[in-house]
Design an enzyme around this catalytic site. Structure first.
Site, mmCIF file in Angstrom:
data_model
loop_
_atom_site.group_PDB
_atom_site.id
_atom_site.type_symbol
_atom_site.label_atom_id
_atom_site.label_comp_id
_atom_site.label_asym_id
_atom_site.label_seq_id
_atom_site.Cartn_x
_atom_site.Cartn_y
_atom_site.Cartn_z
ATOM 1 N N ASP A 88 1.810 4.073 2.807
ATOM 2 C CA ASP A 88 0.773 4.896 2.171
ATOM 3 C C ASP A 88 1.384 6.048 1.360
ATOM 4 O O ASP A 88 1.496 5.951 0.141
ATOM 5 C CB ASP A 88 -0.212 5.426 3.231
ATOM 6 C CG ASP A 88 -1.606 5.705 2.692
ATOM 7 O OD1 ASP A 88 -1.846 5.438 1.502
ATOM 8 O OD2 ASP A 88 -2.453 6.181 3.469
ATOM 9 N N ASP A 89 1.744 7.138 2.039
ATOM 10 C CA ASP A 89 2.326 8.325 1.387
ATOM 11 C C ASP A 89 3.504 8.800 2.235
ATOM 12 O O ASP A 89 3.412 9.803 2.955
ATOM 13 C CB ASP A 89 1.266 9.428 1.289
ATOM 14 C CG ASP A 89 0.056 8.969 0.498
ATOM 15 O OD1 ASP A 89 0.142 8.941 -0.732
ATOM 16 O OD2 ASP A 89 -0.966 8.615 1.117
ATOM 17 N N GLU A 115 -11.111 3.368 5.973
ATOM 18 C CA GLU A 115 -10.082 4.275 6.504
ATOM 19 C C GLU A 115 -10.840 5.344 7.309
ATOM 20 O O GLU A 115 -10.814 5.359 8.537
ATOM 21 C CB GLU A 115 -9.270 4.910 5.364
ATOM 22 C CG GLU A 115 -8.221 5.916 5.824
ATOM 23 C CD GLU A 115 -7.534 6.636 4.643
ATOM 24 O OE1 GLU A 115 -8.071 6.624 3.525
ATOM 25 O OE2 GLU A 115 -6.450 7.235 4.875
ATOM 26 N N HIS A 132 -9.420 0.996 -1.328
ATOM 27 C CA HIS A 132 -9.384 1.642 -0.020
ATOM 28 C C HIS A 132 -10.799 1.548 0.558
ATOM 29 O O HIS A 132 -11.775 1.908 -0.114
ATOM 30 C CB HIS A 132 -9.015 3.119 -0.146
ATOM 31 C CG HIS A 132 -7.560 3.378 -0.415
ATOM 32 N ND1 HIS A 132 -6.859 2.778 -1.425
ATOM 33 C CD2 HIS A 132 -6.684 4.200 0.221
ATOM 34 C CE1 HIS A 132 -5.603 3.215 -1.400
ATOM 35 N NE2 HIS A 132 -5.469 4.081 -0.418
ATOM 36 N N HIS A 147 1.350 4.883 -2.472
ATOM 37 C CA HIS A 147 1.004 5.710 -3.629
ATOM 38 C C HIS A 147 2.285 6.360 -4.113
ATOM 39 O O HIS A 147 2.918 7.112 -3.353
ATOM 40 C CB HIS A 147 -0.016 6.778 -3.230
ATOM 41 C CG HIS A 147 -1.262 6.203 -2.617
ATOM 42 N ND1 HIS A 147 -2.409 5.982 -3.342
ATOM 43 C CD2 HIS A 147 -1.528 5.783 -1.356
ATOM 44 C CE1 HIS A 147 -3.340 5.455 -2.546
ATOM 45 N NE2 HIS A 147 -2.829 5.323 -1.329
ATOM 46 N N HIS A 151 0.859 -1.192 0.000
ATOM 47 C CA HIS A 151 0.000 0.000 0.000
ATOM 48 C C HIS A 151 0.890 1.235 0.000
ATOM 49 O O HIS A 151 1.305 1.720 1.049
ATOM 50 C CB HIS A 151 -0.934 -0.024 1.218
ATOM 51 C CG HIS A 151 -1.926 1.103 1.247
ATOM 52 N ND1 HIS A 151 -3.123 1.018 1.929
ATOM 53 C CD2 HIS A 151 -1.917 2.326 0.683
ATOM 54 C CE1 HIS A 151 -3.801 2.142 1.781
ATOM 55 N NE2 HIS A 151 -3.077 2.971 1.038
#
Ligand code: HPA
Ligand code: ZN
Length: 315
Positions: free
Chosen positions: A275-276, A197, A194, A16, A14
């Site tokens: 994630d980021d 969340e 997703h 991005h 996961h």
């Protein structure tokens, strides 16, 4: 980070790619492409990384992605991420990219894809990191737009392993994308999304039942629904959990309140992801380290989490 955590072989499921754009690279690309930025310098930009919810983050994330223009830019972005992976013993990656963020600005799909793909292939050859790329649809845009994106992607079908669903969750339930996911699956693509969340457990049910996903991205709100918990335990449906992201976006107030280890102990197939990472304070290694520091994650638990990530690979 403790060396034993760094040394564990891990997969990241996961991530991005646009969220791995570090402020330094963002400024370098802005200069290369002669783009004026609304932030004075790297420090000012970093100081803006304080979010109350998902949407506040997304607004900055899409603004940052504006510096990505050429095939070389997408190559450099992806290559920088793979170098981080190498340093932390991440041996396999299944990253997302958001084509619509770029095609809506006039960047051809092919430019985005070619840059990412070349870096992933070089990562395999030069760093020994295997991969499977996932094309993610933006859920705040209509399903019709997702269909157009899938159509643009089909000439490059072999470059992907699956499709995902990201961006603003609340108010954009999975059921809005049932048809485009069916089309993607009919092309042999895996489905992930997703869900859970910020959105309710109902969105996880929909993603499983209507989109027929193989993995749930985030999914931490599954814990509010006992019947859902039983299903994901019985069927061993993996959750790609992102602890530092959840704190930065106020899904949990403190890391000490995160439910990932409780889920692990209940038999949920949870994994640790970043994630980021450029926006949330760290890569996979820092996410593991935070669980060790704030939740007392043991070495045995870390090994199970890392093994789960390898087991939950789709490529
Ligand atoms: N949630 C939804 N969309 C996203 C995220 C996220 O955590 N990161 C990048 N796009
Ligand atoms: Zn995400």
């Amino acid at each position: 980070m403790p060396e034993w955590l760094n040394a564990l072989p891990k997969a990241e499921l996961h991530l991005h790619l646009e969220g791995s754009l570090e402020p330094e690279l963002l400024f370098a690309l802005a200069e290369r492409n002669q783009i004026a930025l609304p932030w004075a310098d790297v420090e000012t930009l970093r100081a803006a990384y304080a979010f109350n919810n998902l949407q506040e983050f997304l607004d900055l994330y899409y603004a940052g992605a504006n510096v990505l223009r050429t095939e070389q830019d997408f190559y450099d972005l992806t290559w920088a991420y793979l170098q981080r992976c190498k340093a932390q013993n991440v041996i396999h990656v299944e990253p997302f990219f958001d084509p619509q963020t770029h095609t809506d600005r006039g960047i051809p799909f092919e430019v985005v894809l070619r840059g990412i793909q070349q870096a992933l292939l070089d990562g395999e050859k030069q760093l020994g990191i295997s991969h499977g790329l996932i094309l993610s649809f933006l859920r705040h845009l209509p399903e019709e737009e997702a269909f157009k994106t899938l159509e643009q992607a089909m000439p490059f079908r072999d470059a992907f392993i699956g499709v995902g669903l990201d961006s603003s969750e609340k108010g954009f339930p999975p059921r809005l994308f049932e048809r485009v996911f069916a089309k993607a699956r009919s092309e042999g693509l895996h489905a992930v999304a997703h869900a859970g969340e910020e959105g309710p457990p109902e969105y996880i049910w929909e993603a499983l039942g209507l989109l027929k996903i193989k993995r749930i991205d985030h999914g931490v709100r599954a814990i509010e629904d006992e019947r859902l918990m039983q299903r994901i335990i019985d069927e061993q449906i993996p959750l790609t959990v992102c602890p530092l992201s959840n704190i930065k976006l106020c899904v949990f107030e403190h890391m000490g309140q995160h439910n990932i280890l409780e889920m692990l102990e209940r038999g949920v197939k949870v994994t640790v992801n970043s994630d980021d990472p450029a926006y949330f304070g760290g890569y996979v290694g820092e996410n593991f380290a935070a669980l060790h520091e704030h939740l007392g994650m043991t070495e045995a638990q870390a090994k199970r989490l890392a093994q789960n990530s390898l087991d939950a690979r789709l490529a």
